[in-house]
Scaffold this motif. Structure first.
Motif, PDB file in Angstrom:
ATOM      1  N   LEU A  55       0.828  -1.206   0.000  1.00  0.00           N
ATOM      2  CA  LEU A  55       0.000   0.000   0.000  1.00  0.00           C
ATOM      3  C   LEU A  55       0.862   1.255   0.000  1.00  0.00           C
ATOM      4  O   LEU A  55       0.589   2.224  -0.721  1.00  0.00           O
ATOM      5  CB  LEU A  55      -0.930   0.001   1.217  1.00  0.00           C
ATOM      6  CG  LEU A  55      -2.094  -0.993   1.148  1.00  0.00           C
ATOM      7  CD1 LEU A  55      -2.799  -1.075   2.499  1.00  0.00           C
ATOM      8  CD2 LEU A  55      -3.091  -0.580   0.059  1.00  0.00           C
ATOM      9  N   GLU A  61       2.394   1.749  -3.354  1.00  0.00           N
ATOM     10  CA  GLU A  61       1.400   2.193  -4.333  1.00  0.00           C
ATOM     11  C   GLU A  61       0.941   3.628  -4.094  1.00  0.00           C
ATOM     12  O   GLU A  61       0.162   4.165  -4.883  1.00  0.00           O
ATOM     13  CB  GLU A  61       0.159   1.291  -4.271  1.00  0.00           C
ATOM     14  CG  GLU A  61       0.383  -0.108  -4.801  1.00  0.00           C
ATOM     15  CD  GLU A  61      -0.867  -0.971  -4.633  1.00  0.00           C
ATOM     16  OE1 GLU A  61      -0.850  -2.124  -5.093  1.00  0.00           O
ATOM     17  OE2 GLU A  61      -1.854  -0.481  -4.038  1.00  0.00           O
ATOM     18  N   ASN A  77       5.099  10.837   6.154  1.00  0.00           N
ATOM     19  CA  ASN A  77       5.913  11.864   6.802  1.00  0.00           C
ATOM     20  C   ASN A  77       6.240  11.587   8.268  1.00  0.00           C
ATOM     21  O   ASN A  77       7.161  12.173   8.818  1.00  0.00           O
ATOM     22  CB  ASN A  77       5.249  13.247   6.665  1.00  0.00           C
ATOM     23  CG  ASN A  77       3.794  13.227   7.081  1.00  0.00           C
ATOM     24  OD1 ASN A  77       3.482  12.888   8.211  1.00  0.00           O
ATOM     25  ND2 ASN A  77       2.896  13.575   6.156  1.00  0.00           N
ATOM     26  N   HIS A  78       5.515  10.687   8.893  1.00  0.00           N
ATOM     27  CA  HIS A  78       5.739  10.461  10.331  1.00  0.00           C
ATOM     28  C   HIS A  78       5.328   9.041  10.686  1.00  0.00           C
ATOM     29  O   HIS A  78       4.312   8.537  10.193  1.00  0.00           O
ATOM     30  CB  HIS A  78       4.917  11.471  11.139  1.00  0.00           C
ATOM     31  CG  HIS A  78       5.191  11.481  12.603  1.00  0.00           C
ATOM     32  ND1 HIS A  78       6.447  11.662  13.123  1.00  0.00           N
ATOM     33  CD2 HIS A  78       4.371  11.321  13.680  1.00  0.00           C
ATOM     34  CE1 HIS A  78       6.386  11.640  14.455  1.00  0.00           C
ATOM     35  NE2 HIS A  78       5.139  11.426  14.813  1.00  0.00           N
ATOM     36  N   PHE A  93       1.739   7.826   9.228  1.00  0.00           N
ATOM     37  CA  PHE A  93       0.963   8.978   8.770  1.00  0.00           C
ATOM     38  C   PHE A  93       1.481   9.476   7.426  1.00  0.00           C
ATOM     39  O   PHE A  93       2.678   9.757   7.289  1.00  0.00           O
ATOM     40  CB  PHE A  93       1.029  10.108   9.796  1.00  0.00           C
ATOM     41  CG  PHE A  93       0.488   9.719  11.144  1.00  0.00           C
ATOM     42  CD1 PHE A  93      -0.881   9.570  11.340  1.00  0.00           C
ATOM     43  CD2 PHE A  93       1.335   9.462  12.218  1.00  0.00           C
ATOM     44  CE1 PHE A  93      -1.388   9.185  12.587  1.00  0.00           C
ATOM     45  CE2 PHE A  93       0.847   9.090  13.458  1.00  0.00           C
ATOM     46  CZ  PHE A  93      -0.513   8.952  13.644  1.00  0.00           C
ATOM     47  N   GLY A  94       0.608   9.574   6.454  1.00  0.00           N
ATOM     48  CA  GLY A  94       0.985  10.065   5.139  1.00  0.00           C
ATOM     49  C   GLY A  94       0.144  11.256   4.722  1.00  0.00           C
ATOM     50  O   GLY A  94      -0.770  11.667   5.435  1.00  0.00           O
ATOM     51  N   SER A  95       0.460  11.781   3.552  1.00  0.00           N
ATOM     52  CA  SER A  95      -0.234  12.984   3.083  1.00  0.00           C
ATOM     53  C   SER A  95      -1.655  12.692   2.610  1.00  0.00           C
ATOM     54  O   SER A  95      -2.452  13.612   2.442  1.00  0.00           O
ATOM     55  CB  SER A  95       0.571  13.640   1.966  1.00  0.00           C
ATOM     56  OG  SER A  95       0.722  12.729   0.881  1.00  0.00           O
ATOM     57  N   GLN A  96      -1.976  11.410   2.397  1.00  0.00           N
ATOM     58  CA  GLN A  96      -3.324  11.069   1.931  1.00  0.00           C
ATOM     59  C   GLN A  96      -4.040  10.086   2.843  1.00  0.00           C
ATOM     60  O   GLN A  96      -5.151   9.644   2.515  1.00  0.00           O
ATOM     61  CB  GLN A  96      -3.261  10.461   0.508  1.00  0.00           C
ATOM     62  CG  GLN A  96      -2.465  11.255  -0.494  1.00  0.00           C
ATOM     63  CD  GLN A  96      -3.103  12.591  -0.819  1.00  0.00           C
ATOM     64  OE1 GLN A  96      -4.309  12.753  -0.664  1.00  0.00           O
ATOM     65  NE2 GLN A  96      -2.316  13.552  -1.268  1.00  0.00           N
ATOM     66  N   SER A 122      -3.603   7.224   6.589  1.00  0.00           N
ATOM     67  CA  SER A 122      -2.850   6.660   7.709  1.00  0.00           C
ATOM     68  C   SER A 122      -3.052   5.149   7.762  1.00  0.00           C
ATOM     69  O   SER A 122      -4.057   4.635   7.277  1.00  0.00           O
ATOM     70  CB  SER A 122      -3.327   7.259   9.040  1.00  0.00           C
ATOM     71  OG  SER A 122      -3.170   8.652   9.065  1.00  0.00           O
ATOM     72  N   TYR A 132      -6.815   4.310   6.821  1.00  0.00           N
ATOM     73  CA  TYR A 132      -7.642   5.500   6.633  1.00  0.00           C
ATOM     74  C   TYR A 132      -7.203   6.173   5.355  1.00  0.00           C
ATOM     75  O   TYR A 132      -6.028   6.486   5.193  1.00  0.00           O
ATOM     76  CB  TYR A 132      -7.463   6.460   7.806  1.00  0.00           C
ATOM     77  CG  TYR A 132      -8.341   7.689   7.754  1.00  0.00           C
ATOM     78  CD1 TYR A 132      -9.523   7.744   8.487  1.00  0.00           C
ATOM     79  CD2 TYR A 132      -7.997   8.789   6.975  1.00  0.00           C
ATOM     80  CE1 TYR A 132     -10.341   8.874   8.455  1.00  0.00           C
ATOM     81  CE2 TYR A 132      -8.810   9.915   6.929  1.00  0.00           C
ATOM     82  CZ  TYR A 132      -9.977   9.956   7.674  1.00  0.00           C
ATOM     83  OH  TYR A 132     -10.779  11.078   7.635  1.00  0.00           O
ATOM     84  N   ALA A 148      -8.025   9.451   2.871  1.00  0.00           N
ATOM     85  CA  ALA A 148      -8.739  10.731   2.804  1.00  0.00           C
ATOM     86  C   ALA A 148      -9.351  10.890   1.428  1.00  0.00           C
ATOM     87  O   ALA A 148      -9.002  11.786   0.670  1.00  0.00           O
ATOM     88  CB  ALA A 148      -7.784  11.871   3.132  1.00  0.00           C
ATOM     89  N   GLN A 168     -15.640   8.879   5.960  1.00  0.00           N
ATOM     90  CA  GLN A 168     -14.247   8.509   6.126  1.00  0.00           C
ATOM     91  C   GLN A 168     -14.014   7.948   7.530  1.00  0.00           C
ATOM     92  O   GLN A 168     -14.628   8.397   8.489  1.00  0.00           O
ATOM     93  CB  GLN A 168     -13.333   9.705   5.879  1.00  0.00           C
ATOM     94  CG  GLN A 168     -13.289  10.084   4.404  1.00  0.00           C
ATOM     95  CD  GLN A 168     -12.392  11.281   4.112  1.00  0.00           C
ATOM     96  OE1 GLN A 168     -11.628  11.716   4.951  1.00  0.00           O
ATOM     97  NE2 GLN A 168     -12.502  11.809   2.908  1.00  0.00           N
ATOM     98  N   GLY A 169     -13.154   6.973   7.623  1.00  0.00           N
ATOM     99  CA  GLY A 169     -12.865   6.385   8.921  1.00  0.00           C
ATOM    100  C   GLY A 169     -11.794   5.332   8.758  1.00  0.00           C
ATOM    101  O   GLY A 169     -11.455   4.942   7.638  1.00  0.00           O
TER     102      GLY A 169
END
Lengths: 371, 371, 371, 371
Positions: A144, A147, A154-155, A265-268, A270, A284, A286, A293-294
């Protein structure tokens, strides 16, 4: 097609786990020849003989060096206490055997370097036993991330907690000796690091705090002895590519039994994962309508390779020992010269360098770069 | 018995929350006189008038200073943007009013100090709006810790995560300006600190990492602007009494909406809490038969004071706004000179000193002591 | 604009809850005039006076009939024990008042019918207190079902469990008398039915099992008394439109505090909800890549109307009492002749008919159609 | 000591699972001789030969009857489609072999009776493959119930849900034919029944509802075909000793993958279990201070026998296939004439009688006693 000939040194927790894996890998995967369980080595001939009968080895010996010269043996599993790894792994490699060695490599960095060097020189497969990276959930999480399912990461936070040192009344034993290692850091932190390496890359710099929750422990015969290493470690890190990471390890965490909790945690989106519920992870994204969303709880299923080799139905669950069978299959691939999803001695050494850097950062009370 | 006369400045998120609390506190608790909602101040008379009608205030004004001289007003709620807190809170205290001020005190430490000094000089109640400490779950956790239910606490982790800054496409706005603060640290970290202070005591030293997940953000009219503060902060800390703590804050954490996850490890057990499920907490006690030890999920119930004042049945759940009603009741106690469970300006200042020390530790790349 | 004039009869659990709602509804919603809390009635003048002061009512009386003739009162909240509902609600309607009556309508079906008839004749708003249907999560679930988010619903399960009758040592009291009702069925089952009615429609036929976990209970003064009704009820049902449903109610379920667990299965997905975690629900949609399908945990947020009227930030949580405020707002809409999301006396009667049919099905040991 | 000689008929899902179990049981338990994997039978010689190599059998055959006369074979695993069970199991028993037969016994009750009779006459071990009862969590739950940890049990709910029939677009195949069985009832319900029998005892009477969520299904070549059995079944039951039970089965439950959720209510506590998280269960005990009562999540650990035979560390997790290894160990005990924790053909027949009674109750729309 004749299968690989196996030698096993050690029959503790991990020795049995290796034996089970060698015993089942062909049945589970159906695409490799059955391994031949040739010789089992233990500290004395009697124990070796008893364990060989139990675990299905044809022969046994009280002298592990007997395995080195046996032409029927192709691979040696090294599952003895950590201090013995360097001598055994290096001897096996020098004897032309492939090696499957339990983590970590060695208490001393110099020994780990020697192991890496021996592996390089031998041209044999030299693989560390980092089974958590084999979980189909972790492998799917890597897919994932690759892809871009959660954008640019980022974290990351990883926690590894168990409670076998949580009771202050547990008498002093070797795990509290500095000779056995830094404590939570090497006992544990290598596992989360194997995940971080697999998912994101290497550690570049670290700052560390460590704690002794119980400065002394009782002796069995009365009195107390000073604890020499730290049961709790907390580390802030920079990874390759600029990802910030946090690694928290606590082997005195009451109630935690096999927790390795990962938060990515990513830009789009988690991703969450916890080893105590190793047959699921949470995603998750976005995207789509905000009001629905959840975090999605995704159960292990045949989609998540190679779960399908074990069970054709979703949601039925793999176990800890199954991860070793997958690792074994990857080891066979490595031996066959194929691309394999493993931590080899080269990568294993990088993990250990990271651990030593963490300890140094604690001693120096500041940020330290990993060599 | 005539109730307290209330003035309110500001009617945003927190202003409405204060108004609801003042409006309900007597009905909920039944042991204090009903507050008189005297005057509401907003930026202009029209808005003030509209909001006064909505929120039940008798009068309204476009000039907040009108509240200072009104003898009917005993307490002033300050719920304006942070930059206005010092001027308003100090003026109110100097006018002899009690003050209930939303957190944090002020962007600049010097202003926070001035607020604390004014409070001290005035002899009035000066209370910060740290509502999470009012949760009956948190209050019960404190009781458990005090009773020794988990033995001696040695390690704590607190995470505070939301996702309002998680989208890289969110245009640049004031929250990314350094003038508004350090980012995750002061935006957020004050809440976990209020919990740490309440449960364990003050912060003594810190080391910090901070991250900008998105170095620039788009401008509404095209182009980009450099982000000036950090959406992610990770802090290792030593608390009073030698407890080691970790504070992780991320306002760009996709999927987290109101997470304040607390993990408390002690010598006899552990406690877990997550604000996103604010009506429960988990307790592990290392007692009884080992084979039935586990984390117990405890649902909010009338046993957990003052839940019983809201609902006589267990498991039915308080909401975020209810915490403000409890805070209001504690404020009334403070005004009455009774022992109150609040963060006053003195304690609030310590929180802000901790935040500034964290930022300094990041700048200096090393451990920093909190003044 | 002058707000509605309110009379309240009863100040127990639900009486206080009504008072809090009337007190806050204008502040929360900002689009209705503030209610005037005119007169509170209790069993005697002293208690009434005390409670009026606490709950903010201008006047009080020991005779509830005083409310009927008071022209300042527009609506009467009836929150007395169930047996009093018919007399009070009917009198109020006949006096031209709107009525907000706590559930259930009445122990006897004939009384419920009389209440429905009185409501019809009066032309006034006559609304039952079924607050769980007001949860923004439930309202959003209804929207999802209406939109076809999980396709065509074919099966539903609802469980309602608490443990206030779980202890066999709890002395016999009125809740175990048959005069108080069937036990779990009417004590409880009306709540799940309100959800089923709201989400899917009416019950057509039922078959029931009921259990007395403790056939006798101790008397306070020694000895035992036979329990007259059933603490556990299990019902299979057919709903309008052919949906099969299961309703399970247990008021002797140790550990369950406020559980109302709903499972909804459709041709394209599923939805889960549990009242004990009332600020979230779970959605599974059979779309997208199979390997990432899973139940999504969706936290309450401003998207889910009217959560936004309480809190502008997601994931911060409403409480049980907030649901009553939403119900109050809907009642005001009903009074104003607008479309309102409520269970009125007509619909409430259908709930009670369903309960009586369930009891009959148990007595007759077979399927029974709901009249 | 020479181990048991094994014959295996069938190598599908369960055939492979049996082979893995026979292959590992001695290594895991260390107290039985290694089984000899003698002959594997499949529908033709080629497939048999291929599978024998994969799964480690010495010989193979395309004719399962070859196993009957082989003196090296002591036990025959029957893992073929259900319709073949009677012929094969009876022949094996008559040939003096022990039999390990996958559930359920047979589509027709008369065949199941013949199997039971053959077992009785043979004096051999005849054990059904009900692996879920082998979970250390279930075994510990039984121990807790026997010890009175939750007092006297009065009510039980079991749900078994998967989603392999949830998609209305899944083409018609044999599972929707009445010849294959009643649908959810026998496909599934036998598993929850094995748990109920193990934990509480036999079923005495039932009332049933069944549903066809999709009355027709598409044919692969166009058109539709009427579905002949029911994907959803709901049953109210009385168990021996007066316990009331509810069994809900749905094989069209989107999102459920391997759910077997058990809720057990007793006079002193409750127990919860869900097969999708098979390494944990929850226990509520109504003892100790009320304000800390809650459901305890207990992770699988070496305390929970025989988890310790697999892994010496707690919280690391068994998998679905491990349960079969435990079952295999119990079968070996049964063969050795020891007390074994298994469902034998006698008990298996009672399960099937219960299923047929459930179908009858649906047909007759009323309560039916189990013969």
């Amino acid at each position: 097609m004749s299968g690989l000939g196996i030698g096993l040194i050690g029959t503790g927790y991990m020795g049995k786990c290796h034996a089970l894996a060698w015993n089942s890998v062909a049945s589970v995967f159906g695409d490799v020849a059955r391994a031949r369980l040739v010789t089992l080595a233990e500290v004395n001939a009697d124990l070796a003989s008893k364990k060989a009968a139990e675990l299905g080895f044809a022969r046994s010996t009280g002298n592990w060096r007997d395995l080195l010269s046996d032409p029927e043996i192709d691979v040696i599993s090294v599952t003895t206490p950590n201090a013995f790894h360097p001598e055994m792994a290096i001897a096996a490699l020098e004897a032309g055997k492939h090696v499957w060695c339990e983590k970590p490599m060695a208490p001393a960095l110099q020994d780990a370097i020697r192991m890496r060097d021996a592996a390089k020189k031998s041209g044999r497969a030299a693989v560390m036993g980092y089974n958590y990276i084999q979980n189909p959930m972790i492998r799917h999480i890597r897919r994932l991330i690759d892809e871009g399912a959660i954008g640019s990461v980022n974290h990351v936070r990883v926690e590894m907690d168990e409670d076998f040192m949580a009771d202050p009344e547990t008498p002093f034993y070797w795990k509290s000796e500095i000779a056995s290692g830094y404590g939570a850091l090497d006992d544990f932190a290598v596992h989360p690091l194997s995940l971080l390496f697999t998912l994101f890359g290497h550690v570049e710099s670290v700052v560390t705090d460590m704690v002794k929750p119980y400065p002394t422990r009782p002796l069995k015969d009365g009195g107390n002895r000073e604890v020499e290493n730290h049961d709790i470690a907390s580390v802030l890190m920079k990874l390759e590519g600029g990802i910030s990471a946090v690694l928290l390890a606590n082997r005195a965490a009451w109630g935690r039994k096999g927790r390795i909790a990962v938060q990515i945690f990513g830009s789009q989106g988690s991703i969450l994962y916890d080893q105590e519920r190793m047959n699921e992870f949470q995603l998750y994204q976005a995207s789509g309508r905000p009001e629905e969303q959840g975090f999605r709880t995704i159960l292990a299923a045949p989609h998540h390779k190679p779960y399908d080799r074990f069970i054709p139905a979703p949601g039925h669950g793999l176990g800890f020992n199954d991860l070793k069978i997958i690792e074994c299959r990857e080891l066979i691939a490595a031996i066959g010269g194929q691309k394999a999803h493993v931590i080899d001695f080269e990568e294993g050494l990088k993990i250990e360098r990271s651990v030593h850097a963490m300890a140094q950062a604690f001693a120096e009370k500041g940020w330290v770069s990993v060599a």
